[in-house]
Design an enzyme around this catalytic site. Structure first.
Site, PDB file in Angstrom:
ATOM      1  N   ASN A   9       5.311  -4.289  -7.625  1.00 47.08           N
ATOM      2  CA  ASN A   9       5.237  -4.166  -6.171  1.00 47.08           C
ATOM      3  C   ASN A   9       4.191  -5.162  -5.667  1.00 47.08           C
ATOM      4  OD1 ASN A   9       5.001  -3.393  -3.518  1.00 47.08           O
ATOM      5  ND2 ASN A   9       4.137  -1.359  -3.942  1.00 47.08           N
ATOM      6  N   TRP A  10       4.672  -6.270  -5.130  1.00 46.63           N
ATOM      7  CA  TRP A  10       3.740  -7.323  -4.685  1.00 46.63           C
ATOM      8  C   TRP A  10       3.095  -7.016  -3.333  1.00 46.63           C
ATOM      9  CZ3 TRP A  10       6.689 -12.587  -5.796  1.00 46.63           C
ATOM     10  CH2 TRP A  10       6.739 -12.791  -7.183  1.00 46.63           C
ATOM     11  N   LYS A  11       3.572  -6.002  -2.671  1.00 49.19           N
ATOM     12  CA  LYS A  11       3.040  -5.638  -1.343  1.00 49.19           C
ATOM     13  C   LYS A  11       3.030  -6.865  -0.423  1.00 49.19           C
ATOM     14  CE  LYS A  11       0.636  -1.879  -3.573  1.00 49.19           C
ATOM     15  NZ  LYS A  11      -0.503  -0.989  -3.668  1.00 49.19           N
ATOM     16  N   HIS A 100       6.324   4.804   0.162  1.00 49.25           N
ATOM     17  CA  HIS A 100       5.029   4.451  -0.418  1.00 49.25           C
ATOM     18  C   HIS A 100       3.912   5.025   0.456  1.00 49.25           C
ATOM     19  CE1 HIS A 100       1.685   2.163  -1.999  1.00 49.25           C
ATOM     20  NE2 HIS A 100       2.437   1.852  -3.035  1.00 49.25           N
ATOM     21  N   GLU A 149       2.932   8.486  -7.487  1.00 45.06           N
ATOM     22  CA  GLU A 149       1.799   7.597  -7.237  1.00 45.06           C
ATOM     23  C   GLU A 149       0.673   8.359  -6.538  1.00 45.06           C
ATOM     24  OE1 GLU A 149       3.194   3.228  -7.350  1.00 45.06           O
ATOM     25  OE2 GLU A 149       2.879   3.883  -5.310  1.00 45.06           O
ATOM     26  N   GLY A 155      -4.669   1.111  -6.489  1.00 48.28           N
ATOM     27  CA  GLY A 155      -5.597   0.001  -6.262  1.00 48.28           C
ATOM     28  C   GLY A 155      -7.043   0.323  -6.592  1.00 48.28           C
TER      29      GLY A 155
HETATM   30  P1  PGA Z   1      -1.813  -0.520  -8.028  1.00 51.37           P
HETATM   31  O1  PGA Z   1      -0.697  -0.182  -6.943  1.00 51.37           O
HETATM   32  O2  PGA Z   1      -1.123  -0.859  -9.318  1.00 51.37           O
HETATM   33  O3  PGA Z   1      -2.570  -1.671  -7.465  1.00 51.37           O
HETATM   34  O4  PGA Z   1      -2.672   0.702  -8.168  1.00 51.37           O
HETATM   35  C1  PGA Z   1       0.419   0.605  -7.274  1.00 51.37           C
HETATM   36  C2  PGA Z   1       1.301   0.806  -6.069  1.00 51.37           C
HETATM   37  O5  PGA Z   1       0.767   1.024  -4.973  1.00 51.37           O
HETATM   38  O6  PGA Z   1       2.532   0.742  -6.165  1.00 51.37           O
END
Ligand code: PGA
Length: 222
Positions: A9-11, A100, A149, A155
């Site tokens: 997931n590159w956001k 998400h 999640e 993050g």
């Molecule tokens: P992360 O994010 O790996 O940076 O914790 C995961 C996500 O939000 O899908």
């Protein structure tokens, strides 16, 4: 060996040029070790602006990867300025990330709106990867893939324990969900502890997926 979904997931990151670089580095890994893809479905989720070019480069580079969009309009196509409809997304993606916690938090997406987004995904033949924040998060009907999640783990560098993630996955599967992924601070170092848990069918990776080499390592170690 059970099949695993490895999702990047590159956001809101990367330009077209950075996407090309990422795919070229990733291809080097792929050419040196094709076997790491066995039994895995690798899905990359870039921003809408990158989807077309990422598709084009990935087929030129003959990479066995699929794409996911990060959002979908809750409406069909039409007069909805700024939205991207399921029919448009289907040209470039097979999957879609819905629910998400960042969308719930910053864009105030409600359970009701998420239900419409899942319904739209299914109407246009997109497979939703529905994110939940715990086993009590409502899951719309027809969802087959869920990503657990926990918010504290996203993050933060502080992942959930594999034991707790596995327990949550077990509870979610009791609701009839076919596949449960884990997401939240997954790295090449901890990925195996999740993918080897009996109820976990893969991982959703944010930060660590931005680096092509690290993402390839995640794939190797999964
Ligand atoms: P992360 O994010 O790996 O940076 O914790 C995961 C996500 O939000 O899908």
């Amino acid at each position: 060996m059970k099949k695993a979904f490895i999702v990047a997931n590159w956001k809101s990151n990367k330009t077209i040029e950075e996407t090309e670089k990422w795919l070229h580095v990733f291809q080097k890994g792929f050419l040196s070790k094709e076997s790491v893809f066995e039994g895995k479905t690798v899905i990359i989720s870039p921003s809408f602006t990158l989807l077309e070019h990422a598709n084009y480069c990935s087929s030129n580079l003959k990479l066995p990867i699929r794409f996911a969009a990060q959002n979908i309009s809750p409406f069909s196509e039409g007069q909805y300025t700024g939205e991207v409809s399921g029919r448009q997304i289907k040209e470039f993606s097979d999957y879609i990330i819905v629910g998400h916690s960042e969308r719930r938090r910053y864009f105030h997406e409600t359970n009701r709106e998420l239900e419409s987004k899942v319904a739209m995904s299914i109407e246009y033949g997109l497979i939703p990867i529905f994110c939940i924040q715990g086993s009590k998060t409502p899951i719309p009907k027809d969802v087959e893939i869920v990503a657990y999640e926990p918010i504290f783990a996203i993050g933060s560098g502080n992942s959930d324990t594999p034991e707790n993630a596995n327990l949550t996955a077990e509870l979610v599967k009791k609701q009839g969900i076919k596949y449960v992924l884990y997401g939240g601070s997954v790295t090449s170092k901890n990925v195996k502890s999740f993918t080897t848990s009996p109820n976990i069918d893969g991982v959703l990776v944010g930060t660590a997926s931005l680096d092509a080499l690290e993402f390839f390592k995640i794939l190797q170690n999964a």
